[in-house]
Design an enzyme around this catalytic site. Structure first.
Site, short mmCIF file in Angstrom:
data_model
loop_
_atom_site.label_atom_id
_atom_site.label_comp_id
_atom_site.label_asym_id
_atom_site.label_seq_id
_atom_site.Cartn_x
_atom_site.Cartn_y
_atom_site.Cartn_z
CG ASP A 172 97.07 -12.95 110.94
OD1 ASP A 172 96.66 -12.04 110.18
OD2 ASP A 172 97.84 -12.75 111.91
CE1 TYR B 14 88.30 -8.71 116.45
CE2 TYR B 14 89.53 -6.68 116.10
CZ TYR B 14 89.46 -8.05 116.08
OH TYR B 14 90.55 -8.78 115.67
CG ASP C 299 86.13 -26.41 115.68
OD1 ASP C 299 85.26 -26.16 114.83
OD2 ASP C 299 85.93 -27.22 116.62
CG ASP D 143 92.18 -10.70 113.82
OD1 ASP D 143 92.90 -10.12 112.98
OD2 ASP D 143 92.54 -10.93 114.99
CE LYS E 51 83.11 -24.21 118.66
NZ LYS E 51 83.82 -25.42 118.18
C1 IPM Z 1 93.87 -6.82 111.43
C2 IPM Z 1 94.62 -6.50 112.69
C3 IPM Z 1 93.72 -5.65 113.58
C4 IPM Z 1 92.48 -6.46 113.87
C5 IPM Z 1 94.40 -5.19 114.89
C6 IPM Z 1 95.66 -4.41 114.59
C7 IPM Z 1 93.47 -4.41 115.76
O1 IPM Z 1 95.02 -7.67 113.32
O2 IPM Z 1 93.53 -5.86 110.69
O3 IPM Z 1 93.66 -7.99 111.16
O4 IPM Z 1 92.48 -7.30 114.78
O5 IPM Z 1 91.49 -6.26 113.17
MG MG Z 2 94.63 -9.42 112.23
#
Ligand code: IPM
Ligand code: MG
Length: 361
Positions: free
Chosen positions: A255, A146, A227, A251, A195
């Site tokens: 999710d 990032y 993975d 990240d 990884k």
């Molecule tokens: C998160 C989001 C952010 C990230 C985006 C919006 C830049 O996906 O907070 O997980 O990737 O960190």
């Molecule tokens: Mg995210």
């Protein structure tokens, strides 16, 4: 006590859900005799609309002057919103990355917890769910891909893009320490995800995490390749306690972890620096498709406010009260659309906020 809170309403459903979290905090103030002074801070699209850039120095200074930051969500529809016609460094997400960096919020905590009341929303089969799961992802937030050098250029007539994944040992050590400290207060297990079969940054990660582990002899450390971790999260989520990982892996895995709880609208997050200061936001995005409809689930933001009470303001009792209020409202069968199941009572954003605030004792 009086506390100063920076409020970032943000974009999409952000303003709606922050309003409900504030309602709950106001009730906490009434019941427990605190007062919060709120300072509005613009970030993301909302800041672009006013200042042309997603984060101003003034916004950073205001946030820094407060005890904590509570945020909704930022960003718009990448296909239709004019914000995405700007160059990448001026888009809403760049503001979020910039404020994380400016406030040195290197530790992102994302709990993924399966509520008993919401078991039906979990997309996994019964035998995978087992006794449920309760994990927290500790994601490094100010390093890695990032923030590494990036460029897009023509090399020998071919368009070529480069992103750089770099970590130094100090960055790895401080996030590892956070993970072990947190594990000490939970089930005493850290799964460090990397990884290391491919990446140098992961091999250094593993080495430093092992060094840190020596200071925590009562905590079990295991290493897992990213993975495999992605697979294990849907195969046997109950095996995890604390997942420690770098920015990009965190990240993606966070999710995934939120999806297995079946309710991304429920998941809070905290981003912390070395002190007690932190930025608190739901794990979900700004959902521009349902913005302004009054149907967004405010619970993730309300639970983020609870994390703020606990981590930044040291108000454990008050944080417990907010979490208990959420649980009670769920127990009584109230649901927003995203977590609705048969036999429950469907409510909108404002009503959900009212119900939770009413239960603060
Ligand atoms: C998160 C989001 C952010 C990230 C985006 C919006 C830049 O996906 O907070 O997980 O990737 O960190
Ligand atoms: Mg995210």
């Amino acid at each position: 006590m009086n506390y100063n809170i920076a409020l970032i309403h943000g974009d999409g459903i952000g303003p709606e859900i922050v309003t409900e979290a504030k309602k709950v905090l106001d009730k906490v103030c009434d019941v427990y005799g605190h007062s919060f002074t709120y300072k509005n801070v613009l970030l993301g699209g909302a800041s672009i609309d006013v200042h042309g850039i997603p984060l101003t120095q003034e916004a950073v200074d205001t946030a820094k002057s407060c005890d904590a930051v509570l945020m909704g969500s930022i960003g718009g529809d990448a296909k239709t919103s004019p914000w995405y016609k700007l160059e990448p460094s001026k888009r809403p997400e760049a503001g979020l990355l910039a404020i994380r960096k400016a406030l040195n919020l290197f530790a992102n905590l994302r709990p993924a917890y399966l509520y008993d009341e919401l078991k039906e929303a979990c997309p996994l089969k019964e035998d995978r769910i087992g006794d449920g799961f309760d994990m927290i992802i500790v994601r490094e937030l100010t390093g890695g891909l990032y923030f590494g050098e990036r460029k897009t250029e023509e090399v020998d007539g071919v368009m070529t893009a480069v992103d750089t994944l770099s970590y130094n040992e100090n960055e790895i050590r401080r996030i590892a320490v956070k993970a072990f400290e947190i594990a000490g207060k939970r089930k005493k297990k850290v799964t460090s995800v990397d990884k290391a079969n491919v990446l140098d940054s992961s091999r250094l990660w593993r080495k430093v995490v092992e060094e840190v582990a020596k200071d925590y002899p009562d905590i079990t450390l295991e290493h897992m390749l990213v993975d495999n971790c992605a697979m294990q999260l849907v195969h046997n989520p109950g095996q995890f306690d604390v997942i420690l990982t770098e920015n990009m892996f965190g990240d993606i895995l966070s999710d995934e972890a939120s999806m297995v709880t079946g309710s991304i609208g429920m998941l809070s997050s905290a981003s912390l620096n070395e002190t007690s200061f932190g930025l608190y936001e739901p794990s979900h995005g700004s959902a521009p498709d349902i913005a302004g409809k009054g149907i967004a689930n405010p619970i993730a933001t309300i639970l983020s406010a609870a994390m703020m009470l606990r981590f930044s303001l040291n108000l454990d009792k008050e944080a417990d009260a907010v979490e208990a209020a959420v649980q009670e409202v769920l127990k009584e069968g109230y649901r927003t659309g995203d977590i609705m199941s048969e036999g429950c009572k469907k409510v909108g954003t404002v009503e959900m906020g009212d119900l939770i605030a009413d239960k603060i004792k």
